[in-house]
Design an enzyme around this catalytic site. Structure first.
Site, mmCIF file in Angstrom:
data_model
loop_
_atom_site.group_PDB
_atom_site.id
_atom_site.type_symbol
_atom_site.label_atom_id
_atom_site.label_comp_id
_atom_site.label_asym_id
_atom_site.label_seq_id
_atom_site.Cartn_x
_atom_site.Cartn_y
_atom_site.Cartn_z
ATOM 1 N N CYS A 24 0.785 -1.384 0.011
ATOM 2 C CA CYS A 24 0.013 -0.002 -0.079
ATOM 3 C C CYS A 24 0.951 1.474 -0.076
ATOM 4 C CB CYS A 24 -0.710 0.097 1.214
ATOM 5 S SG CYS A 24 -2.140 -1.242 1.004
ATOM 6 N N ARG A 63 -14.056 9.265 0.630
ATOM 7 C CA ARG A 63 -12.658 8.458 0.569
ATOM 8 C C ARG A 63 -12.870 7.122 1.538
ATOM 9 N NH1 ARG A 63 -7.903 12.980 1.011
ATOM 10 N NH2 ARG A 63 -8.359 14.056 -0.944
ATOM 11 N N ASP A 64 -14.147 6.598 1.218
ATOM 12 C CA ASP A 64 -14.447 5.481 2.036
ATOM 13 C C ASP A 64 -13.710 4.210 1.678
ATOM 14 O OD1 ASP A 64 -15.431 3.741 4.195
ATOM 15 O OD2 ASP A 64 -17.431 5.157 4.085
#
Length: 347
Positions: A17, A49-50
């Site tokens: 990530c 931005r979930d």
């Protein structure tokens, strides 16, 4: 080249990530001059931005859709596939849902790495899917300059049980289900700084499935939930606060941390994504030592769930977590927003 001697991380410029485009740059990319398409059944889009998109089917059930993929964060092909898949499936659990199927996303440098190694990666992904109780039902692949793997995952959730990252309330306590420091330990390993007793710790944490999220969703007092991934604890907590109009007070000593992480930060084992996260979210932080900042901004791959829980639900949340072998301790609280104060304060 044998599968045992391959070092996948040598074939990519980023890792896990930590490959994410920085939030500031991403905001520029996603900005659109076009009129917004409004669909009343789209319960969660990209405004907050979930972790995933949620679509209401109108029958009491909603569909959750997400995708996540990245470059290798570990050298072992099977572990890479397993971590990437676990990370992608986590978004479904973070919304309170149950995954029902996944399809694979594979980019592979076919002139550099053998198809047998790619097969090991997909086998790792298939293993994680089985752990989550779903099939790896298909996918798409391309010839790419660097290895990339991930999933697009579909899930379902009772509409009334959807957990968003933007619905926290002042008074909520904060809980984190996995320790921080994944980016630091994987960077320490690349720099040959990792002690023998810390070998494999980050991989073990990254492979833990956030399956408890579906059970947390059944608890009324869990007001918001998200998973902590590439933007670090600071980034994901800031988004939770911004969405709800609250501020956070965090107890640094209470934050779960991987063994040795503070020592490795002092030795310079800080991934590049840490600075990108600070550039995007640092203005929301109060004053704190550099080592604390570096941990809060550390990009997590397949990180834990961050929960905002009303005090009266704390015991139920802890009991539910214990059923999954998770020991929870509150790491902070949310308070009403007041001007002139940092959005995230560290005590």
């Amino acid at each position: 080249m044998s599968e045992n001697s391959i070092r996948l991380t040598q074939y990519s410029h980023g890792a896990g990530c930590g490959c994410k485009i920085s939030p500031k740059v991403l905001e520029t990319i996603l900005h659109s001059e076009q009129a917004k398409f409004v669909d009343p059944n789209l319960l969660v889009g990209n405004e907050t931005r979930d972790d995933a998109a949620v679509y209401d089917l109108g029958n009491g059930t909603s569909v959750i859709s997400t995708t996540d993929f990245f470059m290798p964060i570990v050298d072992n092909p099977f572990d890479f596939g397993r971590i990437a898949a676990t990370n992608a499936i986590s978004d479904i659990f973070a919304m309170g849902g149950k995954p029902i199927m996944a399809i694979a996303i594979l980019g592979w440098p076919i002139n550099k790495l053998s198809p047998e190694i790619a097969r090991e990666v997909t086998e790792g992904g298939r293993y994680a899917c089985r752990q989550a109780g779903i099939a790896l039902a298909g996918g798409h692949s391309i010839d790419a300059p660097e290895p990339i793997f991930g999933l697009a995952v579909t899930g379902i959730v009772p509409t009334e049980r959807v957990k968003k990252n933007s619905t926290a309330q002042a008074g909520c306590k904060l809980f984190l289900t996995k320790p921080l420091g994944i980016g630091v330990l994987t960077t320490a390993e690349k720099k040959s700084l990792l002690k023998p007793e810390h070998q494999g710790l980050a991989t073990e944490v990254m492979c833990r499935m956030n399956i408890a999220g579906a059970s947390f969703a059944n608890i009324e007092g869990v007001k918001a939930m998200t998973d902590v991934t590439g933007f670090g604890l600071l980034g994901h907590l800031s988004e939770m606060c911004q969405g709800a109009g609250v501020q956070a007070r965090v107890d640094y000593e209470a934050i779960p941390k991987l063994p040795g992480v503070e020592e490795y930060i002092k030795l310079g084992a800080v991934p590049g994504g840490t600075e990108r996260n600070f550039a995007s979210y640092g203005h929301l932080m109060g004053e704190m030592p550099r080592e604390v900042r570096d941990l809060l901004c550390d990009p997590q791959t397949s990180g834990g769930l961050l929960l905002a829980v009303m005090p009266e639900a704390e015991n139920e949340v802890k009991a539910t977590a214990a059923e999954f072998g998770i020991e929870l301790t509150a790491i902070g609280e949310l308070v009403p927003a007041r001007g002139g104060r940092a959005m995230v304060e560290i005590r």
